[in-house]
Design a protein around this motif. Structure first.
Motif, PDB file in Angstrom:
ATOM      1  N   TYR A 123      92.289  53.110  -5.762  1.00 18.36           N
ATOM      2  CA  TYR A 123      92.299  53.723  -7.086  1.00 18.36           C
ATOM      3  C   TYR A 123      93.740  53.731  -7.589  1.00 18.36           C
ATOM      4  O   TYR A 123      94.650  54.145  -6.873  1.00 18.36           O
ATOM      5  CB  TYR A 123      91.727  55.137  -7.027  1.00 18.36           C
ATOM      6  CG  TYR A 123      90.259  55.145  -6.685  1.00 18.36           C
ATOM      7  CD1 TYR A 123      89.824  55.166  -5.364  1.00 18.36           C
ATOM      8  CD2 TYR A 123      89.293  55.101  -7.694  1.00 18.36           C
ATOM      9  CE1 TYR A 123      88.477  55.136  -5.048  1.00 18.36           C
ATOM     10  CE2 TYR A 123      87.941  55.085  -7.383  1.00 18.36           C
ATOM     11  CZ  TYR A 123      87.541  55.097  -6.069  1.00 18.36           C
ATOM     12  OH  TYR A 123      86.205  55.059  -5.752  1.00 18.36           O
ATOM     13  N   PHE A 124      93.892  53.278  -8.825  1.00 21.49           N
ATOM     14  CA  PHE A 124      95.220  53.055  -9.372  1.00 21.49           C
ATOM     15  C   PHE A 124      95.695  54.187 -10.276  1.00 21.49           C
ATOM     16  O   PHE A 124      94.913  54.828 -10.976  1.00 21.49           O
ATOM     17  CB  PHE A 124      95.248  51.748 -10.170  1.00 21.49           C
ATOM     18  CG  PHE A 124      95.262  50.529  -9.301  1.00 21.49           C
ATOM     19  CD1 PHE A 124      94.083  50.050  -8.740  1.00 21.49           C
ATOM     20  CD2 PHE A 124      96.448  49.866  -9.023  1.00 21.49           C
ATOM     21  CE1 PHE A 124      94.093  48.928  -7.930  1.00 21.49           C
ATOM     22  CE2 PHE A 124      96.463  48.742  -8.207  1.00 21.49           C
ATOM     23  CZ  PHE A 124      95.287  48.280  -7.652  1.00 21.49           C
ATOM     24  N   GLY A 125      97.006  54.368 -10.257  1.00 17.26           N
ATOM     25  CA  GLY A 125      97.647  55.262 -11.194  1.00 17.26           C
ATOM     26  C   GLY A 125      97.957  54.537 -12.493  1.00 17.26           C
ATOM     27  O   GLY A 125      97.694  53.339 -12.629  1.00 17.26           O
ATOM     28  N   PRO A 126      98.528  55.250 -13.465  1.00 16.84           N
ATOM     29  CA  PRO A 126      98.819  54.662 -14.779  1.00 16.84           C
ATOM     30  C   PRO A 126     100.004  53.713 -14.779  1.00 16.84           C
ATOM     31  O   PRO A 126     100.181  52.952 -15.730  1.00 16.84           O
ATOM     32  CB  PRO A 126      99.096  55.877 -15.659  1.00 16.84           C
ATOM     33  CG  PRO A 126      99.574  56.919 -14.692  1.00 16.84           C
ATOM     34  CD  PRO A 126      98.851  56.679 -13.419  1.00 16.84           C
ATOM     35  N   GLY A 127     100.824  53.759 -13.733  1.00 21.16           N
ATOM     36  CA  GLY A 127     101.945  52.829 -13.644  1.00 21.16           C
ATOM     37  C   GLY A 127     103.253  53.383 -14.173  1.00 21.16           C
ATOM     38  O   GLY A 127     103.278  54.354 -14.940  1.00 21.16           O
ATOM     39  N   GLN A 169     103.298  44.292 -11.499  1.00 14.91           N
ATOM     40  CA  GLN A 169     102.565  43.502 -12.482  1.00 14.91           C
ATOM     41  C   GLN A 169     103.518  43.042 -13.574  1.00 14.91           C
ATOM     42  O   GLN A 169     103.937  43.833 -14.428  1.00 14.91           O
ATOM     43  CB  GLN A 169     101.410  44.300 -13.090  1.00 14.91           C
ATOM     44  CG  GLN A 169     100.543  43.465 -14.021  1.00 14.91           C
ATOM     45  CD  GLN A 169      99.388  44.240 -14.616  1.00 14.91           C
ATOM     46  OE1 GLN A 169      99.390  45.463 -14.658  1.00 14.91           O
ATOM     47  NE2 GLN A 169      98.372  43.533 -15.082  1.00 14.91           N
ATOM     48  N   LEU A 175     105.497  46.331 -14.765  1.00 17.99           N
ATOM     49  CA  LEU A 175     104.746  47.564 -14.575  1.00 17.99           C
ATOM     50  C   LEU A 175     104.516  47.718 -13.082  1.00 17.99           C
ATOM     51  O   LEU A 175     103.986  46.802 -12.437  1.00 17.99           O
ATOM     52  CB  LEU A 175     103.407  47.492 -15.320  1.00 17.99           C
ATOM     53  CG  LEU A 175     102.505  48.730 -15.254  1.00 17.99           C
ATOM     54  CD1 LEU A 175     103.135  49.899 -16.015  1.00 17.99           C
ATOM     55  CD2 LEU A 175     101.117  48.415 -15.832  1.00 17.99           C
ATOM     56  N   GLY A 201      98.478  39.141 -13.181  1.00 16.27           N
ATOM     57  CA  GLY A 201      97.759  40.110 -12.373  1.00 16.27           C
ATOM     58  C   GLY A 201      98.729  40.834 -11.452  1.00 16.27           C
ATOM     59  O   GLY A 201      99.828  40.342 -11.176  1.00 16.27           O
ATOM     60  N   PRO A 202      98.354  42.001 -10.972  1.00 18.80           N
ATOM     61  CA  PRO A 202      99.234  42.726 -10.033  1.00 18.80           C
ATOM     62  C   PRO A 202      99.445  41.942  -8.745  1.00 18.80           C
ATOM     63  O   PRO A 202      98.551  41.241  -8.274  1.00 18.80           O
ATOM     64  CB  PRO A 202      98.450  44.019  -9.761  1.00 18.80           C
ATOM     65  CG  PRO A 202      97.529  44.167 -10.926  1.00 18.80           C
ATOM     66  CD  PRO A 202      97.161  42.778 -11.320  1.00 18.80           C
ATOM     67  N   ARG A 246     106.554  51.781 -16.137  1.00 23.14           N
ATOM     68  CA  ARG A 246     107.098  50.583 -16.790  1.00 23.14           C
ATOM     69  C   ARG A 246     108.598  50.563 -16.580  1.00 23.14           C
ATOM     70  O   ARG A 246     109.308  51.432 -17.076  1.00 23.14           O
ATOM     71  CB  ARG A 246     106.769  50.618 -18.278  1.00 23.14           C
ATOM     72  CG  ARG A 246     107.461  49.533 -19.105  1.00 23.14           C
ATOM     73  CD  ARG A 246     106.894  48.168 -18.861  1.00 23.14           C
ATOM     74  NE  ARG A 246     105.481  48.065 -19.208  1.00 23.14           N
ATOM     75  CZ  ARG A 246     104.726  46.999 -18.983  1.00 23.14           C
ATOM     76  NH1 ARG A 246     105.242  45.943 -18.379  1.00 23.14           N
ATOM     77  NH2 ARG A 246     103.456  46.995 -19.330  1.00 23.14           N
ATOM     78  N   TYR A 291     102.105  47.846  -6.154  1.00 21.11           N
ATOM     79  CA  TYR A 291     101.928  46.534  -6.762  1.00 21.11           C
ATOM     80  C   TYR A 291     102.917  46.367  -7.915  1.00 21.11           C
ATOM     81  O   TYR A 291     103.263  47.336  -8.591  1.00 21.11           O
ATOM     82  CB  TYR A 291     100.509  46.373  -7.318  1.00 21.11           C
ATOM     83  CG  TYR A 291      99.424  46.372  -6.268  1.00 21.11           C
ATOM     84  CD1 TYR A 291      98.931  47.556  -5.746  1.00 21.11           C
ATOM     85  CD2 TYR A 291      98.890  45.168  -5.793  1.00 21.11           C
ATOM     86  CE1 TYR A 291      97.945  47.557  -4.769  1.00 21.11           C
ATOM     87  CE2 TYR A 291      97.895  45.159  -4.826  1.00 21.11           C
ATOM     88  CZ  TYR A 291      97.444  46.355  -4.323  1.00 21.11           C
ATOM     89  OH  TYR A 291      96.459  46.350  -3.344  1.00 21.11           O
ATOM     90  N   LEU A 316     102.591  49.584 -10.195  1.00 17.33           N
ATOM     91  CA  LEU A 316     101.357  50.329 -10.004  1.00 17.33           C
ATOM     92  C   LEU A 316     101.252  50.851  -8.577  1.00 17.33           C
ATOM     93  O   LEU A 316     101.552  50.136  -7.622  1.00 17.33           O
ATOM     94  CB  LEU A 316     100.154  49.436 -10.307  1.00 17.33           C
ATOM     95  CG  LEU A 316     100.025  48.960 -11.737  1.00 17.33           C
ATOM     96  CD1 LEU A 316      99.068  47.771 -11.841  1.00 17.33           C
ATOM     97  CD2 LEU A 316      99.538  50.094 -12.627  1.00 17.33           C
ATOM     98  N   PHE A 319     100.786  42.410  -4.706  1.00 15.79           N
ATOM     99  CA  PHE A 319     100.941  43.386  -3.641  1.00 15.79           C
ATOM    100  C   PHE A 319     102.373  43.385  -3.119  1.00 15.79           C
ATOM    101  O   PHE A 319     102.899  42.341  -2.719  1.00 15.79           O
ATOM    102  CB  PHE A 319      99.954  43.048  -2.516  1.00 15.79           C
ATOM    103  CG  PHE A 319     100.066  43.887  -1.278  1.00 15.79           C
ATOM    104  CD1 PHE A 319     100.440  43.322  -0.071  1.00 15.79           C
ATOM    105  CD2 PHE A 319      99.767  45.239  -1.319  1.00 15.79           C
ATOM    106  CE1 PHE A 319     100.522  44.083   1.080  1.00 15.79           C
ATOM    107  CE2 PHE A 319      99.838  46.007  -0.169  1.00 15.79           C
ATOM    108  CZ  PHE A 319     100.221  45.433   1.031  1.00 15.79           C
TER     109      PHE A 319
END
Lengths: 115, 113
Positions: free
Chosen positions: A105-109, A37, A88, A42-43, A111, A35, A90, A45
């Motif tokens: 479930y998401f990771g921290p991303g 962001q 960001l 919002g994120p 940047r 994703y 994700l 897809f």
């Protein structure tokens, strides 16, 4: 049990360059989604990988490509970077028995800043 | 195409007060519904989800959400907020298949002391 991990944390690139972002899914998960962001949004897809194949992609140009490895980890590649690619990024993982839907479930991303 | 609307961009609530964040979705059938929370510069943490069954779902950190099919809504509630609840909250819908999650634009929650 490690969750979703992403690398690097931060990245600075210049316009026209190429970038590769990496993601390791949560243990037991076989599907990875990416994703984008943008700031204050919002994120959105980008695409999803399952069994090393891209299953579906959102409204993103071909400059965005990906790969999934046999160990289920994934890479997101962006070519010919534009200022508007600053965001960001994700990664989310899930387990899709039979190719259905499940919780992501998401990771921290990562940047990404494009100068 | 599926879509999610979060009508409130910002909400300010006093610490200890109750909270309700609104979410409306557009989809042809009953989708899978999620609420995620995001602290500044961080990834998304799952608060709760609705797939089927009981329309009132409980999540982590004392949050709950109610699915109302007639209103195409999935509002998030908490009876008493804490300062640590200040964050960005996203509602998301998954129509099934491989189309990924569709997110709303988020609601920024501010907690007043």
């Amino acid at each position: 049990d490690a969750g979703v991990t992403q690398s690097p944390t931060h990245l600075i690139k210049t316009r026209g360059q190429q970038v590769t972002l990496r993601c390791s899914p949560k243990s037991g998960h076989d599907t990875v989604s990416w994703y984008q962001q943008a700031l204050g949004q919002g994120p959105q897809f980008i695409f999803q990988y399952y069994e090393e194949e891209e299953r579906q992609r959102g409204n993103f140009p071909d400059r965005f490509s990906g790969h999934q490895f046999p160990n289920y980890s994934s890479e997101l590649n962006v070519n010919a970077l534009l200022l508007g690619d600053s965001a960001l990024y994700l990664c989310a993982s899930s387990f899709l028995p039979g190719g259905g839907s499940d919780t992501q479930y998401f990771g921290p991303g990562t940047r990404l800043t494009v100068l | 195409a599926q879509s999610v609307t979060q009508p409130d961009i910002h909400i300010t609530v006093s610490e200890g007060a109750s909270l309700e964040l609104r979410c409306n979705y557009s989809y042809g059938a009953t989708p899978y519904l999620f609420w995620y929370v995001q602290s500044p510069g961080q990834g998304l943490q799952l608060l709760l989800k609705y797939f089927s069954g009981d329309t009132l779902v409980q999540g982590i950190k004392g949050f709950e959400a109610e699915f109302k099919r007639s209103q195409s809504s999935f509002n998030l509630r908490k009876p008493s907020v804490h300062w640590s609840d200040a964050a960005e909250y996203f509602c998301a819908v998954d129509g099934g298949g491989a189309d990924g999650l569709t997110f709303g634009k988020g609601t920024h929650l501010i907690i007043q002391p």
